[in-house]
Design an enzyme around this catalytic site. Structure first.
Site, PDB file in Angstrom:
ATOM      1  N   ARG A  51      -0.848  53.020 168.338  1.00 29.27           N
ATOM      2  CA  ARG A  51      -0.114  52.879 169.610  1.00 29.27           C
ATOM      3  C   ARG A  51       0.284  51.457 169.932  1.00 29.27           C
ATOM      4  NH1 ARG A  51      -2.653  57.221 169.738  1.00 29.27           N
ATOM      5  NH2 ARG A  51      -4.181  55.895 168.752  1.00 29.27           N
ATOM      6  N   THR A  52      -0.665  50.536 169.793  1.00 22.14           N
ATOM      7  CA  THR A  52      -0.368  49.171 170.225  1.00 22.14           C
ATOM      8  C   THR A  52       0.782  48.602 169.398  1.00 22.14           C
ATOM      9  OG1 THR A  52      -2.661  48.905 170.895  1.00 22.14           O
ATOM     10  CG2 THR A  52      -1.372  46.887 170.662  1.00 22.14           C
ATOM     11  N   LYS A  80      -5.722  36.343 149.766  1.00 19.47           N
ATOM     12  CA  LYS A  80      -5.822  35.231 148.801  1.00 19.47           C
ATOM     13  C   LYS A  80      -6.704  34.117 149.340  1.00 19.47           C
ATOM     14  CE  LYS A  80      -1.069  35.887 147.199  1.00 19.47           C
ATOM     15  NZ  LYS A  80       0.258  35.239 147.242  1.00 19.47           N
ATOM     16  N   ARG A 101      -3.434  41.125 166.523  1.00 19.24           N
ATOM     17  CA  ARG A 101      -4.710  41.854 166.644  1.00 19.24           C
ATOM     18  C   ARG A 101      -5.607  41.388 165.508  1.00 19.24           C
ATOM     19  NH1 ARG A 101      -5.580  48.240 167.451  1.00 19.24           N
ATOM     20  NH2 ARG A 101      -5.161  47.539 169.569  1.00 19.24           N
ATOM     21  N   HIS A 129      -8.467  43.099 175.539  1.00 19.51           N
ATOM     22  CA  HIS A 129      -7.253  43.819 175.133  1.00 19.51           C
ATOM     23  C   HIS A 129      -6.318  43.816 176.352  1.00 19.51           C
ATOM     24  CE1 HIS A 129      -4.587  46.417 173.106  1.00 19.51           C
ATOM     25  NE2 HIS A 129      -5.403  47.373 172.714  1.00 19.51           N
TER      26      HIS A 129
HETATM   27  C1  NCD Z   1      -8.058  50.736 171.648  1.00 16.64           C
HETATM   28  C2  NCD Z   1      -8.391  49.472 170.897  1.00 16.64           C
HETATM   29  O1  NCD Z   1      -7.834  49.201 169.833  1.00 16.64           O
HETATM   30  O2  NCD Z   1      -9.209  48.727 171.428  1.00 16.64           O
HETATM   31  N1  NCD Z   1      -6.919  51.371 171.167  1.00 16.64           N
HETATM   32  C3  NCD Z   1      -5.698  50.980 171.610  1.00 16.64           C
HETATM   33  O3  NCD Z   1      -5.321  49.841 171.501  1.00 16.64           O
HETATM   34  N2  NCD Z   1      -4.958  51.905 172.226  1.00 16.64           N
HETATM   35  C4  NCD Z   1      -9.219  51.641 171.782  1.00 16.64           C
HETATM   36  C5  NCD Z   1      -9.927  52.108 170.568  1.00 16.64           C
HETATM   37  O4  NCD Z   1      -9.595  51.757 169.438  1.00 16.64           O
HETATM   38  O5  NCD Z   1     -10.872  52.889 170.753  1.00 16.64           O
END
Ligand code: NCD
Length: 302
Positions: A51-52, A80, A101, A129
């Site tokens: 999703r992100t 590497k 991320r 997040h």
């Molecule tokens: C979350 C995350 O990555 O922290 N997911 C997301 O970004 N929608 C929650 C999760 O992974 O449980």
């Protein structure tokens, strides 16, 4: 917000948070605009994401921008032995903005120190997040009509879940009452509880929630973060600890909405999906509009 990074939700003030939420509504009304023409945005995902990453990609595409990056660090020079510092230095010479991320707590702050362009933290380990939080706030405002004075239940992995850490800090601007429901092993870390105490915010901790669910305005379910457990046996003990079933929602408030950042594993039974109080798929859609608002604000285009 122009040219500022979003590493922690505390980087933005209450007013700035509200501006993003309002702007997200405007993007939802009119999602196809050419605001990012001639902009290149890097999305660096050193950790899995559906999703992100896809909602950032959608937001950038709908705004007419271009994307570089990777969705799997194994296809980058990290394998590497390249350091994060070198990767960021270099990519910040290519792009106008970096979305990152990474599995390590603090990595986004570190990247921000090395980067010539703003960094958006799309999740750093169990820490923060903030873009998820802004879409969560947009979802809460849309469904409740307000962000003020709400009773927020957070259920599941409150120790390793970065979404709940950012969300509790942002919601603290709006006089909430929190109910934290987790097994003892996965309780909300002390640093967040001390922080709530310092702001005079009321919170309660429980290990069960069926009997108290009738008080909730928002029920925020979370996945047990398997990847952050040092010991797989510890994960096995708690992995199916809470399972929300439709029958549990009988005596809940009309305005209750169930949120989940997704992915879900077993913590929400699929029989909840058809209940009008289930909001997690709409919440994921709201991520596109919230991320449009974040990018446009940071690039100074609105
Ligand atoms: C979350 C995350 O990555 O922290 N997911 C997301 O970004 N929608 C929650 C999760 O992974 O449980």
């Amino acid at each position: 917000m122009k040219n500022r990074s979003l590493v922690s939700i505390n980087d933005f003030s209450k007013e700035e948070i509200l501006q993003i939420v309002d702007l997200a509504a405007k993007f939802e009304e009119n999602p196809n605009q050419e605001l990012l023409k001639n902009k290149v945005i890097a999305t660096l995902f050193f950790e899995p994401s559906t999703r992100t990453r896809l909602s950032f990609d959608t937001a950038i595409n709908r705004l007419g921008g271009r994307i570089i990056g990777f969705s799997d660090a194994s296809s980058s020079s990290t394998t590497k032995g390249e350091t994060l510092k070198d990767t960021i230095r270099m990519v910040s010479n290519y792009a106008d903005l970096i979305v990152m991320r990474h599995p390590l707590e603090g990595s986004a702050r570190y990247a921000d120190e090395e980067s010539r362009v703003p960094i958006i933290n799309a999740g750093d380990g169990a820490n923060q997040h903030p873009t998820q939080t802004l879409l969560d706030l947009y979802s809460i405002k849309k469904t409740q009509g307000t962000l003020e004075n709400l009773n927020i239940f957070m259920v599941g992995d409150l120790k390793y879940g970065r979404t709940v850490h950012s969300l509790l800090q942002a919601m603290s601007h709006f006089n909430p009452v929190f109910n934290f429901i987790s097994p003892d092993e996965l309780r909300m870390p002390d640093e967040y509880k001390f922080w709530l105490d310092s702001k005079g915010i009321t919170f309660y901790e429980h290990t069960e929630f069926t009997d108290i669910l009738s008080r909730a305005d928002i029920l925020y379910m979370t996945r047990v973060q398997q990847e952050r457990f040092a010991d797989p046996l510890e994960y096995e003990k708690v992995k199916n600890i809470y399972i929300l079933k439709n029958s549990m929602l009988k005596n809940t408030k009309d305005n209750l909405r169930i949120l989940h950042p997704l992915p879900r594993v077993n913590e929400i039974n699929t029989d909840v999906d058809a209940n009008p109080k289930a909001y997690y798929f709409q919440q994921a859609e709201n991520g596109v509009y919230a991320r449009m608002a974040i990018i446009a604000s940071i690039l100074g285009l609105v």
